[in-house]
Structures are given as C-alpha cells and as structure tokens.
Design a protein around this motif. Structure first.
Motif, mmCIF file in Angstrom:
data_model
loop_
_atom_site.group_PDB
_atom_site.id
_atom_site.type_symbol
_atom_site.label_atom_id
_atom_site.label_comp_id
_atom_site.label_asym_id
_atom_site.label_seq_id
_atom_site.Cartn_x
_atom_site.Cartn_y
_atom_site.Cartn_z
ATOM 1 N N ALA A 1 38.048 -21.692 -24.411
ATOM 2 C CA ALA A 1 38.865 -20.801 -23.602
ATOM 3 C C ALA A 1 38.838 -19.370 -24.128
ATOM 4 O O ALA A 1 38.631 -18.410 -23.382
ATOM 5 N N GLN A 2 39.036 -19.226 -25.424
ATOM 6 C CA GLN A 2 39.083 -17.907 -26.039
ATOM 7 C C GLN A 2 37.736 -17.196 -25.928
ATOM 8 O O GLN A 2 37.664 -16.021 -25.529
ATOM 9 N N ASN A 3 36.654 -17.889 -26.239
ATOM 10 C CA ASN A 3 35.327 -17.281 -26.186
ATOM 11 C C ASN A 3 34.933 -16.899 -24.760
ATOM 12 O O ASN A 3 34.304 -15.861 -24.540
ATOM 13 N N VAL B 1 38.724 -8.070 -28.891
ATOM 14 C CA VAL B 1 38.029 -8.668 -30.031
ATOM 15 C C VAL B 1 38.848 -8.517 -31.312
ATOM 16 O O VAL B 1 38.860 -9.424 -32.152
ATOM 17 N N LEU B 2 39.549 -7.402 -31.464
ATOM 18 C CA LEU B 2 40.410 -7.249 -32.642
ATOM 19 C C LEU B 2 41.563 -8.251 -32.621
ATOM 20 O O LEU B 2 41.917 -8.816 -33.661
ATOM 21 N N THR B 3 42.155 -8.469 -31.448
ATOM 22 C CA THR B 3 43.250 -9.440 -31.329
ATOM 23 C C THR B 3 42.777 -10.839 -31.723
ATOM 24 O O THR B 3 43.454 -11.549 -32.477
ATOM 25 N N CYS B 4 41.604 -11.227 -31.235
ATOM 26 C CA CYS B 4 41.064 -12.548 -31.578
ATOM 27 C C CYS B 4 40.756 -12.650 -33.070
ATOM 28 O O CYS B 4 41.122 -13.637 -33.722
ATOM 29 N N ALA B 5 40.080 -11.656 -33.607
ATOM 30 C CA ALA B 5 39.663 -11.705 -35.009
ATOM 31 C C ALA B 5 40.861 -11.652 -35.952
ATOM 32 O O ALA B 5 40.919 -12.394 -36.940
ATOM 33 N N ILE B 6 41.843 -10.805 -35.654
ATOM 34 C CA ILE B 6 43.034 -10.704 -36.517
ATOM 35 C C ILE B 6 43.857 -11.985 -36.436
ATOM 36 O O ILE B 6 44.394 -12.459 -37.446
ATOM 37 N N SER B 7 43.959 -12.565 -35.234
ATOM 38 C CA SER B 7 44.675 -13.844 -35.089
ATOM 39 C C SER B 7 43.993 -14.929 -35.911
ATOM 40 O O SER B 7 44.650 -15.698 -36.623
ATOM 41 N N CYS C 1 44.901 -13.043 -23.984
ATOM 42 C CA CYS C 1 44.137 -13.306 -25.211
ATOM 43 C C CYS C 1 45.007 -14.016 -26.252
ATOM 44 O O CYS C 1 44.581 -14.990 -26.873
ATOM 45 N N LEU C 2 46.234 -13.543 -26.429
ATOM 46 C CA LEU C 2 47.155 -14.165 -27.396
ATOM 47 C C LEU C 2 47.493 -15.599 -26.990
ATOM 48 O O LEU C 2 47.547 -16.495 -27.834
ATOM 49 N N ALA C 3 47.709 -15.809 -25.688
ATOM 50 C CA ALA C 3 48.025 -17.163 -25.224
ATOM 51 C C ALA C 3 46.841 -18.107 -25.430
ATOM 52 O O ALA C 3 47.008 -19.241 -25.894
ATOM 53 N N LEU C 4 45.628 -17.639 -25.105
ATOM 54 C CA LEU C 4 44.447 -18.480 -25.280
ATOM 55 C C LEU C 4 44.187 -18.802 -26.751
ATOM 56 O O LEU C 4 43.584 -19.814 -27.075
ATOM 57 N N THR C 5 44.665 -17.927 -27.625
ATOM 58 C CA THR C 5 44.483 -18.148 -29.063
ATOM 59 C C THR C 5 45.590 -19.018 -29.638
ATOM 60 O O THR C 5 45.333 -20.071 -30.208
ATOM 61 N N TRP C 6 46.834 -18.591 -29.482
ATOM 62 C CA TRP C 6 47.956 -19.227 -30.186
ATOM 63 C C TRP C 6 48.493 -20.483 -29.509
ATOM 64 O O TRP C 6 49.217 -21.256 -30.129
ATOM 65 N N VAL D 1 32.646 -10.976 -37.196
ATOM 66 C CA VAL D 1 31.248 -10.822 -36.768
ATOM 67 C C VAL D 1 31.038 -11.472 -35.402
ATOM 68 O O VAL D 1 30.447 -10.879 -34.491
ATOM 69 N N PHE D 2 31.547 -12.689 -35.242
ATOM 70 C CA PHE D 2 31.338 -13.414 -33.988
ATOM 71 C C PHE D 2 31.994 -12.713 -32.810
ATOM 72 O O PHE D 2 31.361 -12.503 -31.768
ATOM 73 N N PHE D 3 33.272 -12.367 -32.933
ATOM 74 C CA PHE D 3 33.974 -11.778 -31.795
ATOM 75 C C PHE D 3 33.414 -10.412 -31.408
ATOM 76 O O PHE D 3 33.303 -10.102 -30.219
ATOM 77 N N PHE D 4 33.058 -9.607 -32.399
ATOM 78 C CA PHE D 4 32.462 -8.312 -32.071
ATOM 79 C C PHE D 4 31.096 -8.492 -31.420
ATOM 80 O O PHE D 4 30.753 -7.789 -30.464
ATOM 81 N N ALA D 5 30.304 -9.446 -31.919
ATOM 82 C CA ALA D 5 28.993 -9.708 -31.323
ATOM 83 C C ALA D 5 29.132 -10.218 -29.892
ATOM 84 O O ALA D 5 28.389 -9.805 -28.991
ATOM 85 N N LEU D 6 30.102 -11.093 -29.659
ATOM 86 C CA LEU D 6 30.313 -11.649 -28.320
ATOM 87 C C LEU D 6 30.824 -10.586 -27.356
ATOM 88 O O LEU D 6 30.308 -10.429 -26.250
#
Length: 197
Positions: free
Chosen positions: A20-22, A39-45, A113-118, A154-159
């Motif tokens: 979901a997140q990706n 991407v920062l929200t995903c990586a920091i989470s 993004c936060l919901a898909l992560t947390w 690396v992954f989130f910025f690349a994606l």
C-alpha cells in the motif's frame, strides 16, 4: 561496518515488495505531487519504527495482546476504503499525468501517507519486530539499525523520484486507469490478508 551492511540488506529486502505504502509513493512520484514531503514522511516513519525495534520495543505486542488485532482491523478498514477510491478513479477514467491528482493537497497526501504507514500491521512486523529481533543478534545494534534506516531513505527517494522515468508511459489517461486499478486491487488483497490472519 558488517552490522550496518546487514541492516541495510535486510531493510531493503523487506521494503521492496509492492504494498500500500509503496504504491502510494509511486503514484505521487508519477504525478509529481508532493514527492519530497511524501518520501520524507515514509522514510522518517520507517526510521522511527526501526529505532523502536532496535531499542527493544518489540515486546509491546506481548505486553498488550489487543494491540495487534486492533491495528489489523483498522488497517484493513482503511485499505478497503482506499482501494475503493482507487478503483472508482479507474472506472471513471484516468487523467493525463499533468492533471492527475491535482485536487489532492499536501495535507491530504500526508494524511494518506501516514495512514498507509502507521495503520499497516505488516510495517510493525517488519520494522519493530523482525528488524528489532535480528538487530539483537548483532554486537552493534545501533549500526545495524542505521543500515536499515539508510535502506528506507534510499528506497523511498529512488521510488518517488525514479518514477519520473515512467512519465512518457503515464502521459496517457489509460495508463492512469490501469495503475489505479492495480493499486485498488492491491489494497483490497492486502486488506483481505489482514482480515484472514
């Protein structure tokens, strides 16, 4: 160095699977909407969850037996809603890349993004439990955790930014319809797997 490399390898292998997140990050990257913030929200989470796992917070699930089922139900409900939204967008017809997602503001993108992560129990299993457990076997848990955190960044910025390479394909509305359909079905499949566990 060995612990950091092991952490990087494990972190990258866990995050590579489409979920979901990706899928959300890919869509934001293709539309060029709020990419840095997403991407920062995903990586920091991820970094926060990995840090919790490395620090030994994996015991939370054992201390609070209701926590995992509650996260699973909440995550499934959100994924069903988000999947329905994507399938509706696919059915109505996609817009060209420049117009797609134009109505989605920064706040809405970050909340999604936060919901898909947390709200995703798999994130906790991968970061807090699995990475935390493996890190415990290394003398330098901090280096292991740092390697896993670097893998997430690396992954989130690349994606997010690598999605630009697909821009010519997504200049056609039909491509957006196909992507929305795939995202919607992916969300529903993940929701069903959560409900069946």
């Amino acid at each position: 160095m060995q612990a950091a490399l092991a952490g990087f390898t494990l972190g990258l292998s866990l995050i590579l699977a489409i979920g979901a997140q990706n899928a959300f990050v890919l869509r934001q990257g293709l539309a060029q909407r709020h990419v840095l913030a997403v991407v920062l929200t995903c990586a920091i989470s991820d970094a926060a969850l990995i840090a919790a796992g490395v620090a030994g917070m994996g015991a939370l699930g054992q201390a609070l037996p209701w926590f995992a089922p509650a996260m699973r139900l909440g995550g499934a409900a959100f994924l069903i809603w988000y999947g329905a939204r994507a399938l509706l967008a696919a059915w109505r017809g996609g817009a060209a890349m420049g117009a797609s997602g134009a109505a989605e503001g920064l706040r809405a993108a970050l909340l999604t993004c936060l919901a898909l992560t947390w709200l995703n129990p798999h994130v906790y299993l991968d970061t807090v439990v699995l990475i935390g457990a493996v890190a415990a076997g290394y003398g330098n848990r901090l280096a292991f955790g740092a390697g896993a955190v670097v893998a997430s960044f690396v992954f989130f910025f690349a994606l997010g930014y690598g999605a630009r390479a697909l821009a010519p394909l997504f200049a056609r509305p039909a491509s957006w319809q196909a992507l929305d359909a795939i995202i919607g079905l992916t969300m529903w499949a993940i929701a069903v797997s959560l409900l069946l566990h």
